[in-house]
Design an enzyme around this catalytic site. Structure first.
Site, PDB file in Angstrom:
ATOM      1  N   LYS A 107       6.990  -2.658   0.985  1.00 50.13           N
ATOM      2  CA  LYS A 107       5.807  -2.159   0.290  1.00 50.13           C
ATOM      3  C   LYS A 107       5.619  -2.813  -1.075  1.00 50.13           C
ATOM      4  CE  LYS A 107       5.260   1.941   3.003  1.00 50.13           C
ATOM      5  NZ  LYS A 107       6.349   1.661   3.975  1.00 50.13           N
TER       6      LYS A 107
HETATM    7  C1  LIG Z   1       6.244   1.605   5.366  1.00 50.14           C
HETATM    8  C2  LIG Z   1       7.363   0.974   6.137  1.00 50.14           C
HETATM    9  C3  LIG Z   1       7.205   0.562   7.479  1.00 50.14           C
HETATM   10  C4  LIG Z   1       5.934   0.801   8.272  1.00 50.14           C
HETATM   11  O1  LIG Z   1       4.853   0.020   7.837  1.00 50.14           O
HETATM   12  P1  LIG Z   1       3.347   0.438   8.211  1.00 50.14           P
HETATM   13  O2  LIG Z   1       2.485  -0.497   7.474  1.00 50.14           O
HETATM   14  O3  LIG Z   1       3.202   1.862   7.729  1.00 50.14           O
HETATM   15  O4  LIG Z   1       3.224   0.330   9.685  1.00 50.14           O
HETATM   16  C5  LIG Z   1       8.282  -0.043   8.112  1.00 50.14           C
HETATM   17  N1  LIG Z   1       9.453  -0.232   7.476  1.00 50.14           N
HETATM   18  C6  LIG Z   1       9.651   0.154   6.196  1.00 50.14           C
HETATM   19  C7  LIG Z   1      10.983  -0.052   5.568  1.00 50.14           C
HETATM   20  C8  LIG Z   1       8.614   0.762   5.481  1.00 50.14           C
HETATM   21  O5  LIG Z   1       8.829   1.143   4.206  1.00 50.14           O
END
Ligand SMILES: *Cc1c(COP(=O)(O)O)cnc(C)c1O
Length: 493
Positions: A107
């Site tokens: 993120k």
């Molecule tokens: C948020 C997240 C995901 C999922 O991503 P999306 O865009 O919500 O599908 C997968 N792995 C980690 C470690 C995350 O923080």
């Protein structure tokens, strides 16, 4: 340029869409012209990483100028790799590591860019005063948002997390957060209590007009913002370029991407890359035991009426994947009445069905698979023993699905698996899976994992244990509105 709402309401230009996040009719903003406007993807692939990124972002968000400078301020200082998202090789796997930013999770890529876009959007509209970000988090998003917004001029951020509902490391990451414009508060309740508390506070405060009187705008940093999707589209190009540099593909060869999925934002960003011309074969949606998306791609029925399972990959524990709404809109050529009907049915009945004709189009670009808890642990162990690669549980889910996808005979020659978190963020699960013993605190477990693997603990995680706790507030969910009101009354965080 105008972005349509998936539910047919008034379109918004780029700055407005970034500042609003969600459309007033509850829909998500979509660029319906993507794939129709020409984009010289092959030329762009030859540029250095940051220039490539600026061209991609400039195409997705043409109302914002100055992307080169914006990205220079967002990424190089915060990421420990010059290519931002390096591509690792582990046996036959090609793994795109998205966790080289300040919080060791993917993120960071988008949340280091979004605050700068918001500031630019407000400046462009001649708005003074503060943008106050309110966020409820189950762990990863809160910390990444705090890091992204920290000390960004004209912004403040308040993060609410469920008391006892995040891991000890995630809690420490948040309550020790540096920055003059940040506030963190625990809520006695679970994540849903937090989230609905924040939503209610949002509505009530906007209704009262108080933020506007103080020259403030409330906003959120959630994953449906077009300003979060755009930066994520960049790393699909970065992966493709790294495969070219290693002579594993020649420009034009299709590449499949396997994506560990929760809210469907990451994988939808890959679809945007494909619409822009990048030779993407299939986007393979990898789910954990909460396999609502796997079932959807198989049967065309989205059904959230099932038990919510807590897994070792918590960021993918989700039963409502918000960004899927965008895919429904794009795959139905903008049939907003259809999308609205699906979303209403999801709220009222807990499920909706997509006609076979639209599913057939979706399956041209997407495939799906899932991974049980047992298979996830086994994959972490096997990948470590056989390839010498340490994968976190989210990544392991995708590696297992990658194996299955390759065995299906439908895969392209090159397949890239996205890795969304550092294994050191989930030390207990990873240690147990590679035959270590998960004893002591999470910090002890990180050190044990480091000793066992020979890999250093990322400094942003190892440095946490000695840091002073700055934020100790704990409040009831129904007090979130009062808490924010007090901050607004004082003129900001
Ligand atoms: C948020 C997240 C995901 C999922 O991503 P999306 O865009 O919500 O599908 C997968 N792995 C980690 C470690 C995350 O923080």
């Amino acid at each position: 340029m105008l972005y349509q709402s998936t539910r047919g309401g008034t379109p918004a230009d780029g700055p407005e869409a970034v500042l609003r996040g969600i459309a007033p009719d509850g829909g998500l903003y979509v660029d319906a012209s993507l794939g129709k406007r020409p984009f010289p993807w092959d030329e762009v692939l030859c540029l250095p990483p940051l220039s490539m990124a600026a061209r991609i972002m400039g195409h997705l968000l043409p109302d914002f100028g100055g992307m080169d400078e914006l990205l220079r301020n967002a990424w190089p200082e915060r990421f420990d790799s010059p290519v931002i998202t390096p591509l690792a090789s582990a046996g036959d796997f090609r793994i795109l590591e998205l966790f080289h930013g300040p919080t060791c999770a993917f993120k960071d890529v988008a949340l280091s860019v979004l605050p700068l876009l918001m500031t630019k959007a407000r400046a462009g509209r001649g708005e003074a005063g503060q943008t106050l970000i309110l966020t409820a988090t189950s762990g990863d998003t809160g910390k990444a948002a705090l890091e992204g917004f920290r000390d960004v001029d004209g912004t403040g951020i308040v993060v609410f997390f469920p008391d006892g509902g995040v891991s000890p490391v995630q809690r420490m990451q948040m309550v020790t957060q540096a920055g003059e414009n940040v506030r963190v508060c625990a809520v006695s309740g679970n994540f849903d209590d937090c989230q609905s508390g924040v939503k209610k506070a949002f509505a009530a405060l906007n209704e009262s007009g108080e933020p506007a009187r103080r020259g403030m705008v409330l906003s959120s940093a959630n994953s449906i913002n077009i300003g979060r999707l755009a930066p994520q589209t960049v790393y699909y190009f970065l992966a493709y370029r790294q495969l070219m540099d290693r002579d594993e593909i020649t420009p034009g060869d299709p590449v499949d991407f396997v994506v560990p999925t929760g809210n469907f934002g990451d994988i939808l960003a890959g679809y945007q890359a494909k619409l822009m011309g990048l030779p993407v074969g299939h986007l393979v949606c990898a789910s954990n035991a909460n396999r609502v998306l796997t079932d959807f791609f198989a049967a065309g029925i989205y059904d959230r009426r099932r038990e919510f399972l807590r897994t070792a990959s918590p960021s993918m524990d989700i039963l409502i994947s918000s960004n899927l709404e965008r895919l429904l809109y794009l795959a139905s050529d903008g049939a907003e009445a259809f999308v609205s009907a699906c979303m209403n049915a999801l709220v009222r009945e807990g499920s909706y069905t997509v006609p076979e004709e639209i599913m057939a189009r979706i399956r041209e670009d997407f495939a799906a698979g899932c991974c049980s808890e047992e298979e996830c642990a086994r994959t972490i162990g096997k990948t470590w023993r056989e390839c010498g690669y340490l994968a976190d549980p989210h990544t392991a889910v995708a590696l297992k699905v990658t194996d299955e996808w390759k065995a299906s005979g439908r895969a392209a020659k090159a397949v890239v698996t996205l890795s969304t978190a550092s294994p050191f963020k989930f030390p207990a699960a990873v240690l147990a899976a590679v035959g270590g013993e998960a004893r002591g605190s999470e910090f002890d477990q990180m050190r044990a994992l480091s000793a066992l693997s020979g890999l250093p603990v990322p400094p942003s995680l190892s440095g946490l244990s000695g840091k002073a706790v700055r934020f100790k507030d704990v409040i009831a969910p129904e007090k979130i509105g009062d808490y924010v009101h007090e901050i607004i009354r004082k003129g900001g965080v």
